[in-house]
Motif scaffolding. Structure first.
Motif, short mmCIF file in Angstrom:
data_model
loop_
_atom_site.label_atom_id
_atom_site.label_comp_id
_atom_site.label_asym_id
_atom_site.label_seq_id
_atom_site.Cartn_x
_atom_site.Cartn_y
_atom_site.Cartn_z
N ALA A 179 46.72 124.93 -36.84
CA ALA A 179 46.77 123.99 -35.72
C ALA A 179 47.21 124.64 -34.41
N ASN A 180 47.71 125.85 -34.47
CA ASN A 180 48.17 126.53 -33.25
C ASN A 180 47.08 127.37 -32.58
N LYS A 181 45.86 127.31 -33.11
CA LYS A 181 44.75 128.06 -32.52
C LYS A 181 43.57 127.11 -32.32
N LEU A 182 43.24 126.86 -31.06
CA LEU A 182 42.16 125.94 -30.73
C LEU A 182 40.97 126.72 -30.15
N TYR A 183 39.88 126.70 -30.90
CA TYR A 183 38.66 127.41 -30.51
C TYR A 183 37.74 126.48 -29.73
N TYR A 184 37.17 126.99 -28.65
CA TYR A 184 36.20 126.24 -27.86
C TYR A 184 34.82 126.83 -28.08
N PHE A 185 33.82 125.95 -28.21
CA PHE A 185 32.46 126.38 -28.52
C PHE A 185 31.44 125.64 -27.66
N ASN A 186 30.28 126.26 -27.56
CA ASN A 186 29.10 125.65 -26.97
C ASN A 186 28.08 125.55 -28.10
N LYS A 187 27.68 124.34 -28.46
CA LYS A 187 26.78 124.13 -29.61
C LYS A 187 25.49 124.93 -29.51
N SER A 188 25.03 125.19 -28.30
CA SER A 188 23.76 125.91 -28.14
C SER A 188 23.89 127.40 -28.47
N LYS A 189 25.12 127.91 -28.58
CA LYS A 189 25.33 129.34 -28.83
C LYS A 189 25.67 129.66 -30.29
N MET A 195 46.01 115.77 -34.62
CA MET A 195 46.05 115.72 -33.15
C MET A 195 47.50 115.70 -32.65
N LYS A 196 48.37 114.95 -33.31
CA LYS A 196 49.78 114.91 -32.92
C LYS A 196 50.41 116.29 -33.04
N LEU A 197 50.11 117.01 -34.13
CA LEU A 197 50.65 118.36 -34.30
C LEU A 197 50.15 119.29 -33.20
N ILE A 198 48.87 119.23 -32.89
CA ILE A 198 48.30 120.09 -31.85
C ILE A 198 48.94 119.77 -30.49
N LEU A 199 49.11 118.51 -30.18
CA LEU A 199 49.74 118.13 -28.91
C LEU A 199 51.19 118.60 -28.84
N THR A 200 51.91 118.50 -29.94
CA THR A 200 53.30 118.97 -30.01
C THR A 200 53.36 120.48 -29.79
N LEU A 201 52.45 121.20 -30.45
CA LEU A 201 52.42 122.66 -30.28
C LEU A 201 52.09 123.03 -28.84
N ASP A 202 51.19 122.28 -28.21
CA ASP A 202 50.84 122.52 -26.81
C ASP A 202 52.05 122.29 -25.90
N GLU A 203 52.77 121.21 -26.13
CA GLU A 203 53.96 120.91 -25.33
C GLU A 203 55.02 122.00 -25.46
N LYS A 204 55.08 122.65 -26.61
CA LYS A 204 56.06 123.71 -26.86
C LYS A 204 55.51 125.09 -26.51
N ASP A 205 54.34 125.14 -25.88
CA ASP A 205 53.68 126.41 -25.52
C ASP A 205 53.39 127.29 -26.74
N LYS A 206 53.04 126.67 -27.86
CA LYS A 206 52.73 127.41 -29.08
C LYS A 206 51.26 127.24 -29.48
N LEU A 207 50.42 126.84 -28.53
CA LEU A 207 49.00 126.63 -28.80
C LEU A 207 48.19 127.72 -28.11
N SER A 208 47.42 128.46 -28.89
CA SER A 208 46.53 129.48 -28.33
C SER A 208 45.16 128.85 -28.06
N ILE A 209 44.68 129.03 -26.86
CA ILE A 209 43.36 128.54 -26.46
C ILE A 209 42.40 129.72 -26.58
N ILE A 210 41.40 129.59 -27.44
CA ILE A 210 40.50 130.71 -27.72
C ILE A 210 39.12 130.41 -27.15
#
Length: 142
Positions: free
Chosen positions: A90-100, A118-133
């Protein structure tokens, strides 16, 4: 191919890890299925990656980090069955484009499970523990 949507468990055939290492055949859970832009790059869904526990000891260690969420067959709708005991990073959120990418929709998680994730991901984001990939938006997937 079905279009993935919120709460779907999907398998992506090829994608790039955070350090651009190419990986194949991994499951993800879609937590955002709207078009958007991040770091100036367009995307149309975001998802944390799933992984499997290697042993009971591994399970205990992974879950002790408080950044991972276990997923069981009770957390999915329909006839889909997980082949192995699994968890979501939950601490790693990958972003994608469906066409790729090429992907298949396997199943859907329950609404209750999706809300907890979703609650866990939001909590991790608030604590700066979420990696945006965004590596899958920046370069071609090898």
């Amino acid at each position: 191919m079905k279009i993935c949507k919120l709460g779907d468990i999907i398998v992506i055939n090829k994608f790039n890890e955070e350090d651009n290492t190419p990986l194949t055949k991994h499951s993800f859970i879609v937590i955002n299925d709207e078009n958007g832009e991040i770091k100036g790059l367009p995307y149309d869904f975001a998802a944390p990656i799933m992984s499997s526990f290697q042993s009971e000891e591994h399970r205990d260690k992974i879950l002790s980090y408080k950044v991972n969420k276990e997923i069981t067959n009770n957390d999915t709708d329909g006839d889909f069955q997980l082949k192995k005991a699994s968890y979501i990073k939950a601490n790693k959120l990958y972003y994608f484009n469906k066409s790729k990418i090429e992907y298949n929709v396997l199943a859907k998680v329950t609404d209750d499970f999706l809300i907890e994730l979703m609650k866990l991901i939001l909590t991790l984001d608030e604590k700066d523990k979420l990696s945006i990939i965004t590596t899958n938006l920046e370069k071609e997937i090898v």
